[in-house]
Motif scaffolding. Structure first.
Motif, short mmCIF file in Angstrom:
data_model
loop_
_atom_site.label_atom_id
_atom_site.label_comp_id
_atom_site.label_asym_id
_atom_site.label_seq_id
_atom_site.Cartn_x
_atom_site.Cartn_y
_atom_site.Cartn_z
N VAL A 25 -0.63 6.03 -1.80
CA VAL A 25 0.63 5.91 -2.53
C VAL A 25 0.65 6.98 -3.62
N THR B 114 0.32 -2.74 2.78
CA THR B 114 -0.32 -4.03 2.54
C THR B 114 -1.78 -3.79 2.16
N SER C 22 10.33 -4.60 -5.45
CA SER C 22 9.82 -3.29 -5.84
C SER C 22 8.70 -2.79 -4.93
N ASP C 23 8.03 -3.71 -4.23
CA ASP C 23 6.94 -3.31 -3.35
C ASP C 23 7.37 -3.21 -1.88
N TRP C 24 8.67 -3.23 -1.64
CA TRP C 24 9.21 -3.10 -0.28
C TRP C 24 8.73 -1.78 0.34
N LYS D 230 7.33 5.70 -6.41
CA LYS D 230 6.18 5.57 -5.51
C LYS D 230 6.57 6.01 -4.11
N MET E 3 5.81 -0.78 0.76
CA MET E 3 4.52 -0.34 0.25
C MET E 3 3.41 -0.83 1.19
N GLU F 51 2.30 8.46 -6.86
CA GLU F 51 3.14 8.03 -7.98
C GLU F 51 3.64 9.25 -8.75
N ILE G 95 4.59 -3.79 3.46
CA ILE G 95 5.08 -5.06 2.91
C ILE G 95 6.53 -5.29 3.34
#
Length: 238
Positions: free
Chosen positions: A197, A186, A180-182, A213, A184, A199, A175
């Motif tokens: 991912v 797609t 926050s999802d930078w 993450k 991560m 956690e 992404i």
């Protein structure tokens, strides 16, 4: 060592250490039982002495093949013991089938590398790099994006961690949107099973809890990106 049965000296074996762990016995008791069996000339061939390391020290253990396991486990009783015996029989069958067909699935990243090297020696007309990527795909080990960059450099691709992250974002694998999802994966990458991912829950001194993450590249993802870069780096013919 999580496998019930492993390959050692080109045969399917298990170890006294694993037996003790699975059947809930003291390792010293298992060693004593094996020692008694190995003292018999007719049974000695089923066992091989070895060592394992614990906190920097070497300790004795035994390797044993299917027959050695059968001799040892015949006295293990109880419902759980029966279930474990069945699991071991299935594991021996699976490993022996792989050995007979000449293909043993790697159980770790290191084993995948060894398999690639072995294949490269046996099949001269195939590129070692392609064999490496194929072997990696069968591994259950996930690695960080930075570790993938190191693997690519080892295979002749001039790229570092930051450049690899940027490429993965630019090409839609990670992404590219700040937040926050930078970085991560797609949805496309997840559907292709290229990433996982991880956690991690982090507790703070004020009592709050946050979740960290971490993006990990799967075995399939490692193969995919290594092949992708190797194709890109191949010299073009006129």
């Amino acid at each position: 060592m999580n496998e019930l049965v492993i390959m050692h000296d080109r045969q399917a074996v298990t170890t006294s250490l694993r037996i003790a762990e699975v059947f809930g016995k003291q390792h010293k008791d298992v060693l004593e039982a094996i020692g008694n069996l190995a003292a018999e000339n007719s049974a000695a061939k089923f066992f091989a002495a070895g060592t394992y390391e614990n906190r920097g020290k070497q300790y004795p253990m035994y390797y044993m093949n299917r027959d050695g396991f059968t001799l040892l486990a015949v006295g293990f009783t109880g419902r759980r013991a029966l279930q474990f015996k069945i699991s071991y029989i299935n594991a021996f069958n699976s490993m022996e089938t792989q050995i007979k067909t000449g293909y043993v699935i790697p159980g770790s990243y290191a084993e995948a590398l060894k398999l690639a090297a072995s294949q490269a020696e046996q099949i001269e007309d195939m590129k070692p790099k392609a064999l490496f990527a194929d072997a990696v795909a069968t591994s259950h080990t996930t690695i960080l994006v930075g570790e993938l960059a190191k693997l690519l450099r080892q295979n002749g691709v001039d790229i570092g961690q930051n450049r690899l992250f940027k490429m993965l974002r630019d090409q839609g694998y990670l992404i590219n949107r700040k937040g926050s999802d930078w970085n991560m994966p797609t949805q496309r990458s997840m559907d292709m099973k290229l990433f996982r991912v991880k956690e991690t829950t982090i507790g703070h001194s004020d009592g709050s809890v946050s979740i960290s993450k971490t993006v990990k590249v799967t075995g399939k993802g490692q193969q995919y990106f290594i092949n992708k870069f190797l194709r890109t780096n191949e010299p073009q013919t006129a």
